[in-house]
Design a protein around this motif. Structure first.
Motif, mmCIF file in Angstrom:
data_model
loop_
_atom_site.group_PDB
_atom_site.id
_atom_site.type_symbol
_atom_site.label_atom_id
_atom_site.label_comp_id
_atom_site.label_asym_id
_atom_site.label_seq_id
_atom_site.Cartn_x
_atom_site.Cartn_y
_atom_site.Cartn_z
ATOM 1 N N GLY A 294 20.277 4.667 -3.424
ATOM 2 C CA GLY A 294 18.832 4.684 -3.190
ATOM 3 C C GLY A 294 18.294 3.402 -2.609
ATOM 4 O O GLY A 294 18.844 2.323 -2.792
ATOM 5 N N GLY A 295 17.185 3.549 -1.886
ATOM 6 C CA GLY A 295 16.507 2.403 -1.284
ATOM 7 C C GLY A 295 15.034 2.716 -1.146
ATOM 8 O O GLY A 295 14.571 3.813 -1.490
ATOM 9 N N MET A 296 14.295 1.748 -0.627
ATOM 10 C CA MET A 296 12.851 1.917 -0.459
ATOM 11 C C MET A 296 12.362 1.034 0.675
ATOM 12 O O MET A 296 12.750 -0.131 0.786
ATOM 13 N N LEU A 297 11.529 1.613 1.527
ATOM 14 C CA LEU A 297 10.808 0.857 2.556
ATOM 15 C C LEU A 297 9.370 0.731 2.082
ATOM 16 O O LEU A 297 8.743 1.738 1.727
ATOM 17 N N VAL A 298 8.828 -0.495 2.055
ATOM 18 C CA VAL A 298 7.434 -0.703 1.669
ATOM 19 C C VAL A 298 6.692 -1.383 2.813
ATOM 20 O O VAL A 298 7.264 -2.153 3.585
ATOM 21 N N THR A 299 5.403 -1.093 2.920
ATOM 22 C CA THR A 299 4.591 -1.635 4.002
ATOM 23 C C THR A 299 3.112 -1.476 3.674
ATOM 24 O O THR A 299 2.744 -0.626 2.850
ATOM 25 N N ASP A 300 2.280 -2.266 4.318
ATOM 26 C CA ASP A 300 0.829 -2.091 4.234
ATOM 27 C C ASP A 300 0.288 -1.313 5.423
ATOM 28 O O ASP A 300 -0.919 -1.050 5.498
ATOM 29 N N ASP A 301 1.163 -0.957 6.351
ATOM 30 C CA ASP A 301 0.770 -0.299 7.599
ATOM 31 C C ASP A 301 0.891 1.214 7.437
ATOM 32 O O ASP A 301 1.996 1.749 7.274
ATOM 33 N N ALA A 302 -0.245 1.910 7.485
ATOM 34 C CA ALA A 302 -0.241 3.362 7.287
ATOM 35 C C ALA A 302 0.582 4.075 8.358
ATOM 36 O O ALA A 302 1.267 5.069 8.064
ATOM 37 N N GLY B 44 8.636 -8.553 -0.830
ATOM 38 C CA GLY B 44 8.326 -7.243 -0.279
ATOM 39 C C GLY B 44 6.894 -7.110 0.176
ATOM 40 O O GLY B 44 6.540 -6.131 0.821
ATOM 41 N N SER B 45 6.061 -8.104 -0.176
ATOM 42 C CA SER B 45 4.647 -8.052 0.212
ATOM 43 C C SER B 45 4.354 -8.939 1.411
ATOM 44 O O SER B 45 3.195 -9.208 1.724
ATOM 45 N N PHE B 46 5.403 -9.387 2.108
ATOM 46 C CA PHE B 46 5.245 -10.249 3.281
ATOM 47 C C PHE B 46 5.797 -9.515 4.506
ATOM 48 O O PHE B 46 6.644 -8.641 4.391
ATOM 49 N N GLY B 47 5.347 -9.886 5.667
ATOM 50 C CA GLY B 47 5.895 -9.307 6.886
ATOM 51 C C GLY B 47 5.385 -7.899 7.154
ATOM 52 O O GLY B 47 4.547 -7.356 6.443
ATOM 53 N N LYS C 155 0.818 -1.220 0.000
ATOM 54 C CA LYS C 155 0.000 0.000 0.000
ATOM 55 C C LYS C 155 0.847 1.263 0.000
ATOM 56 O O LYS C 155 0.435 2.288 -0.557
ATOM 57 N N TYR C 156 2.035 1.188 0.634
ATOM 58 C CA TYR C 156 2.834 2.391 0.815
ATOM 59 C C TYR C 156 4.305 2.099 0.511
ATOM 60 O O TYR C 156 4.784 0.981 0.709
#
Length: 410
Positions: free
Chosen positions: A220-228, A199-202, A63-64
């Motif tokens: 460069g890097g990226m943090l991804v999460t489903d937690d707003a 990246g869609s787990f955890g 999501k993010y």
């Protein structure tokens, strides 16, 4: 002549030699960067940062996404937002680049190194389960390492070389003990585990866009999460925890970790080509497999039936007893022919940088480190250049096997 083994991965190639892995720019990179320069939007604010975050989140299925200066910065923030604190412990792969172990120390916690499994070379889920079940105490709220007395707060599996780790058993045991899982997918963009993108787990996941990765922004890097909440806090902390952008009020310690617009512009152009890059990487892997699988002394990498690997770094194992020479001998022989290769990383449980970290023996990682050698696998590697690598490997091994057999026949 510059020795090829001294060139950092991602270094532009010199004339007449085959580099290990270098970036590929064939899309809209120049156009997008020129737009940044023409408009003066080159720093950490600009449309390309937002666009790159959106593209990455969509690709991963999260999501993010929050863009950072590098993958290590993303790991640092992810650990903080998982609630990892001073003197906590985090389980992490020992066979990986040192960055995740360093990030664990950044937050004052301690890495517990877990061995690799021998088939796909990823973190061993059985070792994770054994440690949590037999070496720790669970009181219904907190998991404690019986030997150190420290709280075990997170598991940081690393998907190495573009192949997924087996996540299901890790996620299951983590849920049992309320331990956070953070994916280190810095080498895994484009790979899939049981049909889902890494990246869609955890709780969260981290990617890297260093010059040697499958797509790059230079850094460069990226943090991804489903937690707003995590996404909001990550963006806040990576922009120096700025509470009032006019008066420059800061109520917490923050970090200068945001990616610049000009680098994000490169990332957007690269992301547009990710599918093509992955397909090319898999074709390179197939050609190596077809040519080297029958060569005595070489073990090619395996792909699990539940995995879709990108073969980010194509790595083989050299059996000295069969090949007549070690992986490092082969590295030197190939270097003499101006072909750049490299071994895997020193397992981190062996690193003098982390002498007080906890781990049991890690014999599989030690063996893989001794035998592994990564071969040239740039997206732009031509068939003719790959053929030269293949023929060089075959010729060197054949020569050494003949030399080894000669005393026996005499």
């Amino acid at each position: 002549m510059i020795p090829t083994e001294n060139l950092a991965p991602g270094t532009p190639p010199l004339a007449e030699f085959t580099p290990l892995i270098v970036p590929e720019f064939r899309g809209n990179e120049w156009e997008y960067v020129k737009e940044c320069l023409d408009t003066n939007w080159v720093s950490s604010v600009g449309t390309y940062v937002d666009r790159f975050e959106k593209l990455t989140a969509e690709r991963v299925g999260a999501k993010y996404a929050v863009a950072t200066v590098n993958g290590t910065a993303a790991l640092h923030i992810a650990l903080m937002l998982a609630g990892v604190e001073t003197n906590d412990e985090v389980l992490v792969s020992t066979l990986t680049f040192i960055a995740p172990a360093n990030a664990i120390r950044y937050v004052g916690a301690w890495p517990v190194f877990i061995d690799a499994e021998p088939k796909y070379w990823q973190i061993d889920p059985a070792r994770v389960i054994d440690f949590l079940e037999n070496d720790c105490r669970w009181d219904g709220h907190t998991l404690v390492n019986l030997r150190t007395g420290r709280r075990v707060k997170a598991i940081l599996p690393v998907h190495i070389l573009g192949h997924p780790a087996d996540l299901d058993p890790i996620l299951e045991i983590a849920a049992k003990y309320s331990v956070a899982v953070i994916e280190d997918a810095t080498e895994g963009l484009g790979a899939r585990y049981r049909g889902k993108s890494l990246g869609s787990f955890g709780q969260s996941a981290c990617f890297s866009f260093n010059g040697n990765k499958i797509i790059t922004t230079g850094g460069g890097g990226m943090l991804v999460t489903d937690d707003a909440r995590i996404a909001k806090r990550a963006k806040y902390l990576t922009t120096q925890a700025k509470d009032d952008p006019i008066e420059y009020v800061h109520n917490e310690i923050g970090y200068n970790y945001r990616l610049t617009n000009v680098l994000a512009a490169i990332g957007c152009a690269q992301m547009e080509q990710l599918d093509t890059f992955v397909q090319t990487k898999r074709q390179i892997a197939r050609r190596y497999e077809e040519s080297l699988s029958a060569v005595p002394g070489i073990q090619i990498p395996s792909e699990a039936d539940w995995a879709y690997a990108t073969y980010w770094m194509y790595t083989v194992l050299i059996d000295e007893s069969e090949s007549g020479l070690s992986s490092r001998d082969l590295l030197r022989e190939l270097n003499a022919q101006r072909i750049q290769t490299r071994p895997l990383w020193q397992p981190i449980h062996r690193s003098l940088a982390h002498p007080q970290a906890g781990s049991s023996s890690c014999p599989v990682a030690d063996l893989l480190y001794a035998k592994a050698l990564s071969l040239p696998c740039s997206v732009g590697l031509t068939h003719s250049a790959q053929d030269q690598v293949i023929e060089a490997v075959k010729s060197i091994l054949a020569k050494n096997q003949t030399a080894a057999e000669a005393p026996r026949s005499a």
